[in-house]
Design an enzyme around this catalytic site. Structure first.
Site, PDB file in Angstrom:
ATOM      1  N   LEU A  77       0.816  -1.209   0.000  1.00 13.51           N
ATOM      2  CA  LEU A  77       0.000   0.000   0.000  1.00 13.51           C
ATOM      3  C   LEU A  77       0.847   1.255   0.000  1.00 13.51           C
ATOM      4  O   LEU A  77       0.381   2.325  -0.405  1.00 13.51           O
ATOM      5  CB  LEU A  77      -0.926   0.007   1.218  1.00 13.51           C
ATOM      6  CG  LEU A  77      -2.023  -1.059   1.248  1.00 13.51           C
ATOM      7  CD1 LEU A  77      -2.760  -1.025   2.581  1.00 13.51           C
ATOM      8  CD2 LEU A  77      -2.999  -0.868   0.106  1.00 13.51           C
ATOM      9  N   GLY A  78       2.081   1.164   0.474  1.00 14.35           N
ATOM     10  CA  GLY A  78       2.955   2.330   0.521  1.00 14.35           C
ATOM     11  C   GLY A  78       4.225   2.010   1.282  1.00 14.35           C
ATOM     12  O   GLY A  78       4.346   0.965   1.925  1.00 14.35           O
ATOM     13  N   GLY A 109       7.849   4.146   3.251  1.00 10.06           N
ATOM     14  CA  GLY A 109       8.500   5.381   3.657  1.00 10.06           C
ATOM     15  C   GLY A 109       9.788   5.072   4.385  1.00 10.06           C
ATOM     16  O   GLY A 109      10.259   3.931   4.409  1.00 10.06           O
ATOM     17  N   GLY A 110      10.356   6.102   5.020  1.00  6.52           N
ATOM     18  CA  GLY A 110      11.609   5.904   5.718  1.00  6.52           C
ATOM     19  C   GLY A 110      11.472   4.996   6.920  1.00  6.52           C
ATOM     20  O   GLY A 110      12.446   4.396   7.367  1.00  6.52           O
ATOM     21  N   MET A 111      10.260   4.897   7.458  1.00  2.00           N
ATOM     22  CA  MET A 111      10.054   4.114   8.663  1.00  2.00           C
ATOM     23  C   MET A 111       9.821   2.642   8.363  1.00  2.00           C
ATOM     24  O   MET A 111      10.266   1.762   9.099  1.00  2.00           O
ATOM     25  CB  MET A 111       8.841   4.675   9.408  1.00  2.00           C
ATOM     26  CG  MET A 111       8.378   3.864  10.585  1.00  2.00           C
ATOM     27  SD  MET A 111       6.896   4.628  11.290  1.00  2.00           S
ATOM     28  CE  MET A 111       6.376   3.340  12.403  1.00  2.00           C
ATOM     29  N   VAL A 113       3.989  -0.455   4.358  1.00  3.47           N
ATOM     30  CA  VAL A 113       2.610  -0.794   4.704  1.00  3.47           C
ATOM     31  C   VAL A 113       2.090  -1.757   3.646  1.00  3.47           C
ATOM     32  O   VAL A 113       2.108  -1.457   2.441  1.00  3.47           O
ATOM     33  CB  VAL A 113       1.716   0.455   4.775  1.00  3.47           C
ATOM     34  CG1 VAL A 113       0.295   0.061   5.172  1.00  3.47           C
ATOM     35  CG2 VAL A 113       2.276   1.459   5.766  1.00  3.47           C
ATOM     36  N   LYS A 119       1.585  -2.547   8.886  1.00  2.00           N
ATOM     37  CA  LYS A 119       2.807  -1.732   8.843  1.00  2.00           C
ATOM     38  C   LYS A 119       3.958  -2.519   9.457  1.00  2.00           C
ATOM     39  O   LYS A 119       3.875  -2.972  10.601  1.00  2.00           O
ATOM     40  CB  LYS A 119       2.580  -0.439   9.617  1.00  2.00           C
ATOM     41  CG  LYS A 119       3.716   0.561   9.504  1.00  2.00           C
ATOM     42  CD  LYS A 119       3.501   1.729  10.448  1.00  2.00           C
ATOM     43  CE  LYS A 119       2.193   2.434  10.230  1.00  2.00           C
ATOM     44  NZ  LYS A 119       2.160   3.169   8.952  1.00  2.00           N
ATOM     45  N   ASP A 139      -1.164  15.518  12.284  1.00  2.00           N
ATOM     46  CA  ASP A 139      -1.024  15.448  10.827  1.00  2.00           C
ATOM     47  C   ASP A 139      -2.397  15.187  10.197  1.00  2.00           C
ATOM     48  O   ASP A 139      -2.569  14.258   9.408  1.00  2.00           O
ATOM     49  CB  ASP A 139      -0.036  14.353  10.431  1.00  2.00           C
ATOM     50  CG  ASP A 139       0.518  14.563   9.022  1.00  2.00           C
ATOM     51  OD1 ASP A 139       0.428  15.706   8.518  1.00  2.00           O
ATOM     52  OD2 ASP A 139       1.028  13.599   8.430  1.00  2.00           O
TER      53      ASP A 139
END
Length: 741
Positions: free
Chosen positions: A22-23, A25-27, A30, A44, A138
């Site tokens: 689904l996506g 990032g740096g962390m 997902v 995640k 956010d």
């Protein structure tokens, strides 16, 4: 939208089968995952370099613990987590819809009512987040997902923990998304950043939803931060009385001073719009179509792995039956035709060039909702008709019973028949509760090998899980709502459902084709009557989309339920005629179609007039009178009396009943013929239930009504939409929809 898994991605995590990305990032990454029970989740997984950081693990553990305390229908819930695993992970419920950012970017600003309803739901989500001791920090359009039963706030306090975006660790640190931050966040005033900052961000989000642009513009982050602190928000486009309540709400949320902003509870109380429970009716049609497209992607996901059962399956079947699914979340949208909406262009192309090809002992149980399903002592193989024989759908149910009975009588009378079959009949009266009871009786009789029915959509939905559990094949002849198609697809390990007709949503394609191809029809009017609920809404929306996507234009209008009993259709018909329409399409019940027909005739409208299967009812002819003449209708059932290949069937039917066959009689005869052929494929006795279902799905038939074929999942892939025209006060079959003339 999902992306394929990469070679380095795990295939499972925390009891979830991973289906796609689904996506990332740096962390971490997902994934879209599925539990063993069938529920979808966003999973995640934290990357290894963060997993090895004790400080990060402590923060992640704390964030998960806080997030689990958030209880709101409008905030996505945490469904599982393991913060101590080698690769820490957390799962949340999956929302099968676009983000608010995508919806506004692709479909434009939301109308005032939708903005206010969105504000109220998200205010309640923030109230729950704040009660849990969190500050979201956010709240952006990207972090709100539009699901079929309402929006969901996501990423509360977790998604950017490793980057400091959700854990404010130092004075002067700016976290969050520029353009959607509160002034205190923009200036890095950590000590002053609390729940009021989320309210300011909500104001920015709502301004974006209402205007289509962020309230402090776009550009470099430094410029956005400066404008947030010093400039007034840009609310251009919100002039006029219809925006008064929205503007007042936005200005309150966007106060520069945190103390001047209302809290979420006060926002909730100040908004007058009610929250529509579990529906998409508060959103514009364009957004609903986008939501449908997103949801339909889920229908193509890999199936649920079969689970092992101990002992024999229900109804005497073999072990290893399907696991009972634990999800139904997509059914609300699927009731509106999610799969067909997403594939509308393909559907249109497929149907626009397709024509039909020519083709060459009784026991009753449960007639009053109770009683055994046949004589358990007879011991012979049986097939069943599960129908509405005494309720609102009794006309169709009785025709289905007659069609099946005729096929069975012919089978048993045939010389060389390898065995004799008994017909068992269950009447559910069109009541879903009774339908489930009837299904339980039939499923509990091991001699019953397959069921034809039920008649209505609600009854079919109630019966399907019972037949699914018993591995009892269910041939659905007349149910056409897209909820049933979605049920089969969402079960994904369904082994029993066989639909012998296209769903109602497929009727939209030939209607759109006629609007494009009719002589002189350059600007058709499309009237959606919500008296039939979401089905008419989705069908009308799809017709509008298909026409526009193929170079045409429409003049769409909507009337609420009850218009026939109140002001009538005169005002809306007059407005549509004044707009210069040259063709008319009505999507609603037969009573409404009759009233519209009279209005058009009284106004002297000369253009072509179209409607769909619900109006193919004697009520339309009786109430419209001469005004019904010339109307063209699309249906999923045919008139066998007009088909040369059905001559023998029609004669046999008349000999038995003294009249010609009605709607669904021929289709039920064909369904029974398909079933009987599959039962006699082997050299020995009939196959058991578990073996029969895949045989049915692999079968094809040149029937008396049409040609039949099916997908491996049991969905209909044959011919099956027909055109009728009202001539001399009667419905006259024109032929398959691919050859309207």
């Amino acid at each position: 939208m999902t992306e394929p898994l990469r070679p380095a991605d795990p295939s499972s995590l925390g009891g979830h089968r991973l289906l796609g990305r689904l996506g990332a990032g740096g962390m971490g990454v997902v994934y879209l995952g599925r539990t063993r029970a069938g529920a979808l989740a966003a999973v995640k997984m934290i990357q290894a370099d963060h997993a090895g950081d004790p400080e990060f693990r402590a923060r992640f553990r704390r964030e998960v613990e806080h997030a689990r305390r958030v209880e709101s229908p409008w905030a996505v819930p945490v469904t599982g987590a393991d913060t101590e695993a080698e690769h820490p992970w957390m799962s949340t419920s999956f929302v099968p819809g676009p983000s608010l950012a995508e919806a506004v970017a692709r479909c434009g600003p939301l109308p005032p009512r939708a903005v206010l309803i969105l504000a109220r739901m998200l205010a309640r989500a923030l109230a729950a987040v704040h009660r849990a001791g969190l500050v979201h920090r956010d709240v952006t359009p990207q972090n709100v997902l539009l699901g079929p039963d309402g929006p969901r706030l996501i990423d509360f306090g977790i998604a950017r923990a490793a980057e400091g975006a959700t854990t404010l660790t130092g004075e002067g640190l700016v976290v969050g998304t520029p353009g959607f931050l509160a002034p205190e966040q923009a200036e890095g005033r950590t000590e002053e950043t609390g729940p009021a900052a989320d309210v300011f961000s909500l104001g920015c989000l709502l301004a974006y939803a209402a205007t289509g642009h962020p309230p402090f513009g776009t550009g470099a982050p430094d410029a956005l931060l400066y404008r947030t602190v010093h400039d007034e928000p840009d609310l251009s486009g919100l002039d006029g009385e219809q925006h008064t309540e929205t503007v007042a709400l936005l200005r309150a949320c966007l106060a520069k001073d945190p103390a001047g902003r209302p809290d979420p509870e006060a926002l909730d109380a100040a908004i007058t719009e009610d929250i529509p429970s579990g529906t998409v009716t508060w959103l514009p049609d364009e957004v609903v179509r986008l939501m449908a497209a997103r949801a339909s992607e889920m229908l193509a996901l890999p199936g649920i792995d079969a689970t092992r059962a101990d002992g024999p399956g229900p109804g005497g079947g073999p072990p290893g039956g399907p696991a009972r699914p634990g999800r139904r979340r997509l059914l609300a949208l699927a009731a509106g035709g999610a799969a067909a909406l997403a594939g509308g262009a393909f559907l249109f192309r497929a149907l626009s060039g397709r024509g039909a090809e020519g083709a060459d002992g009784d026991e009753k149980g449960g007639a009053g909702g109770g009683g055994p399903a046949g004589d358990a002592g007879s011991g012979g193989p049986r097939i069943a008709v599960h129908a509405d024989l005494s309720g609102p759908g009794r006309a169709a149910g009785q025709e289905q019973e007659r069609g099946v009975r005729l096929a069975l009588e012919e089978f048993n009378a045939r010389r060389g028949t390898p065995f004799t079959l008994t017909l068992v009949v269950e009447d559910d009266g069109g009541d879903p509760a009774r339908a489930a009871e009837s299904a339980a009786r039939l499923a509990g009789d091991p001699a019953v090998l397959a069921v034809i029915g039920p008649t209505g959509d609600a009854a079919a939905l109630a019966a399907l899980p019972v037949y699914e559990e018993a591995l009892l094949p269910m041939l659905a002849v007349s149910p056409g709502r897209d909820t049933l198609a979605a049920e089969a697809l969402l079960l994904e390990d369904s082994r029993v459902l066989l639909r012998t007709r296209p769903s109602d949503i497929h009727l939209s394609a030939p209607l759109a084709l006629m609007l494009l191809d009719s002589p002189g029809s350059g600007y058709p009017g499309v009237l959606q009557d919500r008296a039939l609920g979401i089905q008419s809404q989705v069908s009308a929306s799809l017709i509008n989309t298909l026409v526009r996507d193929n170079g045409g234009a429409t003049h769409p209008r909507v009337v609420p339920p009850g218009v026939l009993e109140n002001e009538g259709y005169g005002p809306v018909v007059s407005e549509m005629l004044a707009a210069g329409i040259d063709a008319f399409l009505y999507a609603g019940p037969p009573e409404g179609a009759a009233a519209v027909a009279r209005e058009l005739t009284a106004a002297g409208f000369p253009g072509p007039r179209y409607t769909w299967q619900p109006a193919l009812d004697p009520v339309f002819l009786e109430r419209a009178g001469e005004a019904a003449e010339g109307w063209t209708l699309v249906s999923a059932f045919t008139d066998p009396s007009a088909l040369p290949q059905a001559g023998s069937f029609v004669t046999a039917y008349r000999d038995s009943h003294g009249t010609g066959p009605g709607p669904w009689a021929a289709e039920s005869y064909d369904a029974a013929t398909l079933l009987l052929r599959s039962l006699t494929e082997g050299s020995g006795g009939p196959p058991d239930r578990a073996a029969l279902a895949p045989m049915l799905r692999a079968a094809t038939l040149e029937g008396v009504a049409k040609n039949y074929a099916f997908s491996p999942e049991g969905l209909y892939e044959g011919e099956g939409t027909f055109l009728y025209r009202v001539e001399d006060g009667a419905f006259v079959l024109l032929g398959p929809s691919g050859t309207p003339g």
